[in-house]
Design a protein around this motif. Structure first.
Motif, PDB file in Angstrom:
ATOM      1  N   TRP A 170       2.927 -68.642  49.909  1.00  0.00           N
ATOM      2  CA  TRP A 170       2.418 -69.674  49.010  1.00  0.00           C
ATOM      3  C   TRP A 170       3.264 -69.775  47.752  1.00  0.00           C
ATOM      4  CZ3 TRP A 170      -0.142 -73.852  49.107  1.00  0.00           C
ATOM      5  CH2 TRP A 170      -0.808 -74.360  47.981  1.00  0.00           C
ATOM      6  N   GLN A 171       3.837 -70.954  47.523  1.00  0.00           N
ATOM      7  CA  GLN A 171       4.684 -71.177  46.343  1.00  0.00           C
ATOM      8  C   GLN A 171       3.853 -71.859  45.263  1.00  0.00           C
ATOM      9  OE1 GLN A 171       7.528 -73.251  48.910  1.00  0.00           O
ATOM     10  NE2 GLN A 171       9.059 -71.699  48.417  1.00  0.00           N
ATOM     11  N   SER A 172       3.011 -71.064  44.653  1.00  0.00           N
ATOM     12  CA  SER A 172       2.049 -71.605  43.700  1.00  0.00           C
ATOM     13  C   SER A 172       2.747 -72.226  42.493  1.00  0.00           C
ATOM     14  CB  SER A 172       1.116 -70.480  43.230  1.00  0.00           C
ATOM     15  OG  SER A 172       0.214 -70.969  42.282  1.00  0.00           O
ATOM     16  N   GLY A 173       2.346 -73.451  42.172  1.00  0.00           N
ATOM     17  CA  GLY A 173       2.952 -74.148  41.043  1.00  0.00           C
ATOM     18  C   GLY A 173       3.773 -75.346  41.479  1.00  0.00           C
ATOM     19  N   GLY A 174       4.222 -75.307  42.752  1.00  0.00           N
ATOM     20  CA  GLY A 174       4.976 -76.449  43.270  1.00  0.00           C
ATOM     21  C   GLY A 174       6.475 -76.208  43.220  1.00  0.00           C
ATOM     22  N   CYS A 175       7.087 -76.076  44.420  1.00  0.00           N
ATOM     23  CA  CYS A 175       8.508 -75.725  44.507  1.00  0.00           C
ATOM     24  C   CYS A 175       9.345 -77.002  44.626  1.00  0.00           C
ATOM     25  CB  CYS A 175       8.710 -74.824  45.721  1.00  0.00           C
ATOM     26  SG  CYS A 175      10.423 -74.398  46.028  1.00  0.00           S
ATOM     27  N   GLY A 176      10.455 -77.047  43.891  1.00  0.00           N
ATOM     28  CA  GLY A 176      11.328 -78.222  43.933  1.00  0.00           C
ATOM     29  C   GLY A 176      11.968 -78.378  45.304  1.00  0.00           C
ATOM     30  N   HIS A 177      11.629 -79.457  45.986  1.00  0.00           N
ATOM     31  CA  HIS A 177      12.161 -79.676  47.334  1.00  0.00           C
ATOM     32  C   HIS A 177      13.658 -79.965  47.282  1.00  0.00           C
ATOM     33  CE1 HIS A 177      10.647 -83.295  45.477  1.00  0.00           C
ATOM     34  NE2 HIS A 177      11.256 -84.081  46.345  1.00  0.00           N
ATOM     35  N   ILE A 184      -3.867 -77.930  44.654  1.00  0.00           N
ATOM     36  CA  ILE A 184      -4.014 -76.702  45.447  1.00  0.00           C
ATOM     37  C   ILE A 184      -5.299 -76.777  46.254  1.00  0.00           C
ATOM     38  CG2 ILE A 184      -4.437 -74.209  45.296  1.00  0.00           C
ATOM     39  CD1 ILE A 184      -2.519 -74.208  42.839  1.00  0.00           C
ATOM     40  N   ASN A 185      -6.349 -77.210  45.571  1.00  0.00           N
ATOM     41  CA  ASN A 185      -7.626 -77.345  46.264  1.00  0.00           C
ATOM     42  C   ASN A 185      -7.488 -78.294  47.453  1.00  0.00           C
ATOM     43  OD1 ASN A 185     -10.707 -78.605  46.247  1.00  0.00           O
ATOM     44  ND2 ASN A 185     -10.573 -76.444  45.723  1.00  0.00           N
ATOM     45  N   TYR A 186      -6.815 -79.390  47.213  1.00  0.00           N
ATOM     46  CA  TYR A 186      -6.619 -80.406  48.243  1.00  0.00           C
ATOM     47  C   TYR A 186      -5.838 -79.832  49.426  1.00  0.00           C
ATOM     48  CZ  TYR A 186      -5.256 -85.161  49.923  1.00  0.00           C
ATOM     49  OH  TYR A 186      -5.056 -86.305  50.637  1.00  0.00           O
ATOM     50  N   LEU A 187      -4.741 -79.152  49.134  1.00  0.00           N
ATOM     51  CA  LEU A 187      -3.870 -78.679  50.207  1.00  0.00           C
ATOM     52  C   LEU A 187      -4.480 -77.495  50.964  1.00  0.00           C
ATOM     53  CD1 LEU A 187      -1.186 -79.245  51.549  1.00  0.00           C
ATOM     54  CD2 LEU A 187      -0.075 -77.731  49.913  1.00  0.00           C
ATOM     55  N   LEU A 188      -5.283 -76.703  50.297  1.00  0.00           N
ATOM     56  CA  LEU A 188      -5.853 -75.538  50.993  1.00  0.00           C
ATOM     57  C   LEU A 188      -7.177 -75.857  51.688  1.00  0.00           C
ATOM     58  CD1 LEU A 188      -5.075 -72.552  48.590  1.00  0.00           C
ATOM     59  CD2 LEU A 188      -3.835 -73.293  50.618  1.00  0.00           C
ATOM     60  N   THR A 189      -7.810 -76.961  51.311  1.00  0.00           N
ATOM     61  CA  THR A 189      -9.107 -77.270  51.928  1.00  0.00           C
ATOM     62  C   THR A 189      -9.071 -78.518  52.806  1.00  0.00           C
ATOM     63  OG1 THR A 189      -9.890 -78.704  50.141  1.00  0.00           O
ATOM     64  CG2 THR A 189     -10.324 -76.346  49.914  1.00  0.00           C
ATOM     65  N   GLY A 190      -8.097 -79.397  52.576  1.00  0.00           N
ATOM     66  CA  GLY A 190      -8.089 -80.651  53.318  1.00  0.00           C
ATOM     67  C   GLY A 190      -9.019 -81.695  52.732  1.00  0.00           C
ATOM     68  N   ALA A 209       5.621 -71.855  54.779  1.00  0.00           N
ATOM     69  CA  ALA A 209       6.029 -71.665  53.384  1.00  0.00           C
ATOM     70  C   ALA A 209       5.827 -72.990  52.673  1.00  0.00           C
ATOM     71  CB  ALA A 209       7.485 -71.232  53.303  1.00  0.00           C
ATOM     72  N   MET A 210       4.982 -72.973  51.645  1.00  0.00           N
ATOM     73  CA  MET A 210       4.755 -74.231  50.930  1.00  0.00           C
ATOM     74  C   MET A 210       4.121 -73.992  49.561  1.00  0.00           C
ATOM     75  SD  MET A 210       1.424 -75.888  52.792  1.00  0.00           S
ATOM     76  CE  MET A 210      -0.167 -75.059  52.864  1.00  0.00           C
ATOM     77  N   GLY A 211       4.202 -75.032  48.736  1.00  0.00           N
ATOM     78  CA  GLY A 211       3.481 -75.071  47.470  1.00  0.00           C
ATOM     79  C   GLY A 211       2.661 -76.341  47.443  1.00  0.00           C
ATOM     80  N   ALA A 261       6.393 -86.613  47.295  1.00  0.00           N
ATOM     81  CA  ALA A 261       7.240 -86.127  48.386  1.00  0.00           C
ATOM     82  C   ALA A 261       7.635 -84.689  48.132  1.00  0.00           C
ATOM     83  CB  ALA A 261       8.493 -86.995  48.502  1.00  0.00           C
ATOM     84  N   TRP A 262       7.513 -83.863  49.153  1.00  0.00           N
ATOM     85  CA  TRP A 262       8.091 -82.520  49.048  1.00  0.00           C
ATOM     86  C   TRP A 262       8.265 -81.912  50.431  1.00  0.00           C
ATOM     87  CZ3 TRP A 262       2.820 -82.863  48.725  1.00  0.00           C
ATOM     88  CH2 TRP A 262       2.024 -81.811  49.187  1.00  0.00           C
ATOM     89  N   SER A 263       8.890 -80.730  50.462  1.00  0.00           N
ATOM     90  CA  SER A 263       9.233 -80.124  51.743  1.00  0.00           C
ATOM     91  C   SER A 263       8.457 -78.828  51.951  1.00  0.00           C
ATOM     92  CB  SER A 263      10.726 -79.771  51.791  1.00  0.00           C
ATOM     93  OG  SER A 263      11.513 -80.886  51.516  1.00  0.00           O
ATOM     94  N   ILE A 264       8.161 -78.551  53.204  1.00  0.00           N
ATOM     95  CA  ILE A 264       7.586 -77.254  53.551  1.00  0.00           C
ATOM     96  C   ILE A 264       8.315 -76.746  54.793  1.00  0.00           C
ATOM     97  CG2 ILE A 264       5.341 -77.964  52.648  1.00  0.00           C
ATOM     98  CD1 ILE A 264       4.307 -78.094  55.516  1.00  0.00           C
ATOM     99  N   ALA A 265       8.177 -75.449  55.081  1.00  0.00           N
ATOM    100  CA  ALA A 265       8.806 -74.881  56.264  1.00  0.00           C
ATOM    101  C   ALA A 265       7.737 -74.291  57.172  1.00  0.00           C
ATOM    102  CB  ALA A 265       9.803 -73.808  55.860  1.00  0.00           C
ATOM    103  N   LEU A 266       7.875 -74.550  58.462  1.00  0.00           N
ATOM    104  CA  LEU A 266       6.897 -74.041  59.432  1.00  0.00           C
ATOM    105  C   LEU A 266       7.627 -73.340  60.560  1.00  0.00           C
ATOM    106  CD1 LEU A 266       5.585 -77.475  59.142  1.00  0.00           C
ATOM    107  CD2 LEU A 266       3.771 -75.769  59.278  1.00  0.00           C
ATOM    108  N   ALA A 267       7.084 -72.208  61.000  1.00  0.00           N
ATOM    109  CA  ALA A 267       7.729 -71.475  62.079  1.00  0.00           C
ATOM    110  C   ALA A 267       6.696 -70.809  62.974  1.00  0.00           C
ATOM    111  CB  ALA A 267       8.663 -70.414  61.499  1.00  0.00           C
ATOM    112  N   GLY A 268       7.135 -70.463  64.181  1.00  0.00           N
ATOM    113  CA  GLY A 268       6.314 -69.676  65.097  1.00  0.00           C
ATOM    114  C   GLY A 268       5.220 -70.474  65.776  1.00  0.00           C
ATOM    115  N   ALA A 269       4.407 -69.766  66.561  1.00  0.00           N
ATOM    116  CA  ALA A 269       3.254 -70.351  67.247  1.00  0.00           C
ATOM    117  C   ALA A 269       3.632 -71.563  68.091  1.00  0.00           C
ATOM    118  CB  ALA A 269       2.174 -70.720  66.242  1.00  0.00           C
TER     119      ALA A 269
END
Lengths: 426, 76, 647
Positions: free
Chosen positions: A46-53, A114-120, A330-332, A352-360
């Protein structure tokens, strides 16, 4: 035959919904069926605070200097994919993850985003929605006597079970980077041995006997049950082993990086290996909020620790054959403004921003979605927090449309709508 | 449309002696709108100590003015 | 097809005035499967009536359903499986009425007590009471159904004040036997925790237990109302509800706000005045901390929702997005409430005070709904549009309406909150969910408490005295076989786990070792912590809220809690502390037996029984030395439910 199997896993309603996704069709259902059997765990870095894409996974080397910033792209082990020069270890693992460059939120405020992204759900002042970790915890339950949802190092706002109750709050693991790391309260105090514990427990039982007669409430029963579990955990070799980061090969610990994030990633691997369902790893609260001095902070602190931890995690999981059953994200909560501000910082950017997803079952070595030439707007495959959570839960075999009821009986779906991210599973 | 009042009598047979008990018919003052419209009734036996029992099934209904409102028996 | 003849108006639950009322269920049935309509069914008759009405040469006139009435409105079923029919009468805008029993959907709020069978027949399952609701387009009706399984005469509680009369009425009607009165020690500990948020000291407990004064309980309450801890405790309560966190108030805002709240309760501000000061505040949050009621982030609709929730106990959040088909609040109501806050604006300070935001009133500013862009004028819930003058702070108009003795919600919401604090469960639960289909478990009592509170000038001390001097508050929590399942009639005191502040401060008091909060002055009590950002694992683990949402404290146990109690430092460190009470007693050479007694009085505000003394002596004898054994006894006391619970 195919159909029968699918309905077994998801139930009829889900089958219909997934069936209607059209292009994803059978591949998706097949992959998901496999996942439901495999017991997928989740590690959220979790990249709390928002990571520059634009400073990490969505570099814009051709944009004007006031947009592209100081960092330069470097090639990765996947031809055609470039990422930030300060993510050299991650670049060598690019074949293992998918970069999603088209996340798009509606919230520019940290807590709300954060609330939005973690709860939907967009936050409301009157109802506390459960985080995805809590939902996973409730839906999949504990395994091997370990708590299903663990927060490394700590819990933060929006991590909790919300209206589902404290039962689904994360178990807190603490900072795995401190010397002689021990999970909090998982060891008896000095001077207190098991004979004293037994003496104490006998006394409490004598004292509670009268009180138990007073009330046979479910809360008392739950408290007794947790007490029992606490002593089991205190004496459990599985738990001790799961949290025992110190027993790792020092070389491997180095590879993860001797930082709270690096050792947190290592602890997360140990935990999912032992049966924990959902682990969050964070540096702290809002560390990525670089309104000023963005490039120095990113270059010297944030990116190196993330880079080592994230890369080592992917490599290690893969080497142990755990990547197929572990979803790593991996995301903020949002990106950062493309135009660098006067303080050499970047501000909040939810468009707009980027996240990374792996596995599964997510194929690596790909880029999905795109932004315009300054990384300001999403131009391809916009993905909302609802879509992301829908996708995560579906991958875990959890029905995102399942309804819970709040204490006042309001029906609330696990995710507020959303759809599968197109192409994520191949 | 004819307007009118009617009185409804309800009688119930009880084995037990009823001390200052009463029968209450619900709704208390039904109004029927439109010819042929109907209103179901519920009869409660309320004992002196406040206990109530639904006795609709064993009640006998009769209308004082059958021209205005007729009481028929129907199961719920 | 029938509906289409009348202009194709479809049924719209969200806009009841446009739907064809009784046609709704009819249409649903006709639509869902016309074949199953039987000629003698209620549905068929309704259809027929409706067609007849439409066949008249009058233009199709819309009649709106105004109300649904359930009869009998309240009933008590006696014996498992016994049944009671309910009738539903609809009243329409044209003055007509109709029997719609067969056409509406019934719902029991608790169908483990009494479910509703098809046709509106309520059946008794287990003892208790529940509401039965029916819904029509835009209207709801409700009835109460009690269930008595075992007919038996039950005792009455003494009637100390009017509260007890209403409690007795409920207990009698549901045949729930009350528990006996609690002893003096139990009462004292309870009153301390409920009024000032911490247990009594050993000395206070001894003095109280020894006192022979007949009115010692009332005197103890009076004394507690004057204590400084009283203001700390209630500032914490309102800090939870008024979002006292730096996440919303920035920087040192929470410190100023905490101090302000503290001052209000120290001076026993009238509750209506308290609300007025919060709601009509202007200036910056340091000079005028009451403006913290308006965090910058919160917009008009948020303020409308919060004000309704806090001061009216009404949750209108659903109406943010759509008219709630089951409840009365519409989007217009919500927007009308929001319009009271449209004039609230902020400007930043300058110079060294540039991080201070100043709240000012922009008299000309209107409320425009951010989504629909429609402009709304101020209108209180359940009230008329309020004409506002040119230089009128609309918030003052809202406060006038809120605090008016004619407002049926204001006093009720507050007495219900206070009742929950003292009695463990609100008469309406959750406390901020007053609605027709969630009726109070004892409405006459709620009404009487509200009238008493308003009639005594919204005096919070008076309300506390009223509740704590009732026999109902002084019942034992010990359950009888006949009332152990009761959760709504207050046949006994309902135990609840201490909240984080109560627990931490009580442990510190019992052990004689203060809890350390490294960011605050040494000796600061947990109840004095101004904001949840102050680090404290024990507070966190025992559910201190983040205060970003309005919510009541949780008390559900967790694994981290159990581990912390079992192996954590909060208790262990304090009982082993050389300067703590054990160390002091042993240094003074106090005999083991007396140490045990002192530990009991300090932890539980009572003397140990002979059996407990024996158990403790045995445990001490089992240990490697007396100090270890005494520590274990102390540890067990602080881990016992009798300590951890307010009971």
């Amino acid at each position: 035959m195919e159909i029968t199997n699918r309905t077994d896993i998801f139930g009829r309603r889900d089958f219909i919904r997934i069936g209607s996704l059209g292009s994803l069709g059978l591949t998706l259902a097949g992959a998901l069926r496999a996942n439901a059997r495999k017991d997928i765990s989740v590690i959220l870095v979790w990249q709390s605070g928002g990571c520059g894409h634009q400073d990490t996974f969505d570099m814009k080397p051709d944009a004007p200097i006031e947009y592209r910033g100081e960092f330069k792209p470097i090639p990765t082990n996947v031809p055609g994919i470039q990422i930030c020069e300060h993510l050299p270890y991650t670049a060598k693992q690019a074949d293992k993850f998918t970069i999603l460059r088209s996340m798009k939120s509606r919230e520019n405020n940290h807590e709300r985003a954060i609330n939005y992204l973690l709860t939907g759900y967009l936050p409301l002042p009157t109802i506390e929605f459960p985080s995805m970790g809590s939902v996973v915890s409730k839906e999949l339950g504990p395994k091997n006597g370990l708590p299903p949802y663990v927060a490394v190092p700590n819990t933060f706002p929006s991590y909790g079970g919300g209206f589902l109750g404290a039962d689904y709050n994360p178990f807190l693991a603490g900072d795995a980077n401190v010397a002689g790391y021990q999970v909090r309260d998982l060891k008896l105090p000095v001077d207190v041995d098991w004979s004293r514990v037994n003496n104490r427990r006998r006394l409490v039982q004598q004292m509670d006997a009268k009180f138990r007669a007073i009330e046979a409430s479910p809360e008392f029963a739950a408290m007794d049950a947790f007490q029992q579990r606490a002593y089991e955990l205190l004496s459990s070799p599985v738990a001790k082993k799961a949290f025992d980061v110190e027993s790792e090969d020092p070389k491997l610990r180095e590879r993860y990086g001797r930082t709270p994030v690096g050792q947190g990633c290592l602890l997360a691997r140990r935990l999912v290996e032992s049966g924990v369902r959902f682990v969050t790893v964070a540096k702290g609260w809002l560390n990525y909020d670089t309104h000023g001095n963005n490039f120095e902070t990113m270059k010297k602190v944030l990116l190196p620790e993330f880079d080592r931890g994230f890369a080592a995690l992917l490599e290690d999981l893969d080497a142990r054959g755990l990547l197929a059953t572990t979803l790593v994200i991996a995301m903020g909560e949002f990106g950062r403004t493309p135009l660098v501000n006067k303080a050499a910082g970047r501000d909040h950017h939810a468009k707009a921003w980027s996240i990374a997803l792996a596995g599964a079952g997510i194929p690596g070595g790909r880029v999905l979605g795109a932004t315009d030439k300054t990384a300001t707007e999403v131009t391809d495959l916009p993905v909302s927090p609802e879509d992301l959570l829908f996708t995560i839960h579906t991958i875990l075999g959890i029905d995102p449309a399942k309804e819970y009821h709040t204490p006042i009986g309001r029906p609330v779906k696990i995710v507020n709508g959303g759809k599968m991210i197109k192409g994520l599973l191949g | 449309m004819r307007l009118g009042c009617f009185l409804l009598f309800v009688g119930v047979l009880f084995g037990a002696p009823a001390r200052r008990a009463k029968l209450v018919v619900y709704p208390e003052n039904p109004l029927l709108f439109g010819k042929g419209s109907t209103q179901r009734l519920v009869v409660q036996f309320v004992s002196a100590d406040g206990r109530s029992i639904d006795v609709t099934e064993s009640a006998k209904f009769s209308s004082e003015e059958p021209e205005i409102a007729r009481a028929t028996f129907c199961r719920f | 097809m029938i509906v289409h003849k009348h202009g194709g108006r479809r049924i719209n639950l969200s806009e009841p005035e446009k739907s064809l009322l009784l046609a709704k269920p009819t249409f649903a049935v006709a639509h869902g499967g016309g074949k199953i309509l039987k000629e003698d069914s209620a549905e068929y008759r309704a259809l027929l009536d409706w067609i007849r009405a439409g066949a008249k040469s009058e233009p199709a006139r819309e009649r709106r359903m105004l109300a649904l009435r359930l009869t009998p409105a309240s009933t008590v079923l006696i014996g498992e499986g016994s049944k009671q029919r309910l009738l539903v009468t609809a009243r329409y805008s044209d003055g007509s009425e109709a029997d719609v029993t067969g056409l509406v959907r019934f719902q029991s709020n608790d169908d483990t007590i009494a479910p509703v069978l098809p046709g509106g027949v309520v059946e008794a399952r287990r003892p208790g009471e529940t509401a039965i609701a029916v819904r029509g387009p835009g209207v709801v009706g409700v009835a109460r159904a009690g269930v008595v399984i075992e007919e038996r005469p039950v005792a009455k509680i003494p009637e100390y004040n009017f509260i007890d009369r209403f409690i007795n009425a409920k207990l009698q009607s549901l045949r729930i036997p009350p528990s006996p009165m609690a002893d003096a020690a139990t009462f004292l500990r309870r009153a301390y925790l409920d009024i000032i948020g911490v247990i009594p000291t050993a000395e206070e407990a001894r003095t109280f237990l020894a006192s022979k004064e007949p009115d010692k309980r009332a005197k103890a309450v009076d004394g507690l109302l004057k204590r400084p801890e009283y203001a700390d405790y209630w500032a914490t309560y309102w800090g939870d509800h008024l979002s006292n966190t730096r996440q919303l108030l920035y920087n040192k805002g929470p410190y100023a706000f905490t101090e302000w709240l503290n001052k209000q309760f120290r001076s026993n501000v009238r509750y209506d005045e308290f609300v007025r000061r919060l709601m009509t505040s202007t200036g910056n949050m340091y000079d005028s901390p009451a403006t913290s009621f308006y965090p910058v982030m919160r917009k008009e609709l948020d303020m409308a929702a919060m004000t309704s929730q806090l001061f009216l106990g009404v949750n209108i959040e659903c109406a943010r997005c759509h008219n709630h088909p089951l409840e009365r609040w519409t989007q217009d109501d919500f927007n009308g409430m929001a319009a009271f806050f449209s004039q609230v604006r902020y400007k930043n300070g300058t110079g060294p005070r540039n991080n201070e935001r100043n709240l000012y009133i922009d008299f000309t500013r209107q409320f425009q709904n951010p989504d629909t862009k429609k402009v709304y004028l101020p209108k209180p819930l359940d009230g008329r549009q309020m004409p506002s003058g040119e230089w009128q702070d609309r918030r003052e108009m809202l406060v006038e309406w809120l605090t008016s003795p004619e407002n049926p919600y204001f006093a009720r919401a507050m007495v219900n909150r206070m009742w929950r604090n003292f009695m463990g469960r609100g008469l309406v639960e959750p406390v901020d969910d007053f609605r027709v289909t969630n009726p109070a478990t004892n409405d006459p009592l709620l009404e009487a408490l509200a009238r008493d509170f308003a009639g005594h000038g919204y005096d919070i001390h008076h309300l506390i005295r009223r509740i704590t001097s009732s026999a109902a508050y002084q019942l034992s929590s010990e359950a009888l076989s006949g009332n152990k399942h009761d959760k709504m009639a207050y046949s006994r005191f309902y135990p609840r786990r201490m909240i984080a502040e109560q627990m931490v401060d009580s442990i510190a008091l019992a052990t004689g070792v203060p809890e350390e909060f490294p960011q605050l002055y040494p000796g600061t009590r947990a109840a004095q912590i101004p904001e949840p950002e102050i680090e404290s694992y024990v507070m966190e683990v025992f559910d201190r809220p983040s205060r970003q949402l309005i919510c009541e404290r949780k008390s559900s146990p967790t694994l981290n809690q159990a581990l912390h109690l079992a192996a954590g430092e909060t208790i262990q460190k304090k009982i082993a502390h050389p300067g703590g009470i054990l160390g002091r007693l042993l240094a003074a050479g106090v005999a083991a037996e007396d140490v045990v007694e002192e530990l009991y009085v300090r932890s539980l505000a009572r003397f140990p029984t002979a059996e407990e003394r024996a158990n403790a002596a045995q445990a001490i004898a089992r240990s490697k030395d007396a100090r270890t054994g005494m520590e274990d006894v102390f540890w067990a006391l602080l881990n016992s439910k009798e300590f951890l619970y307010n009971h």
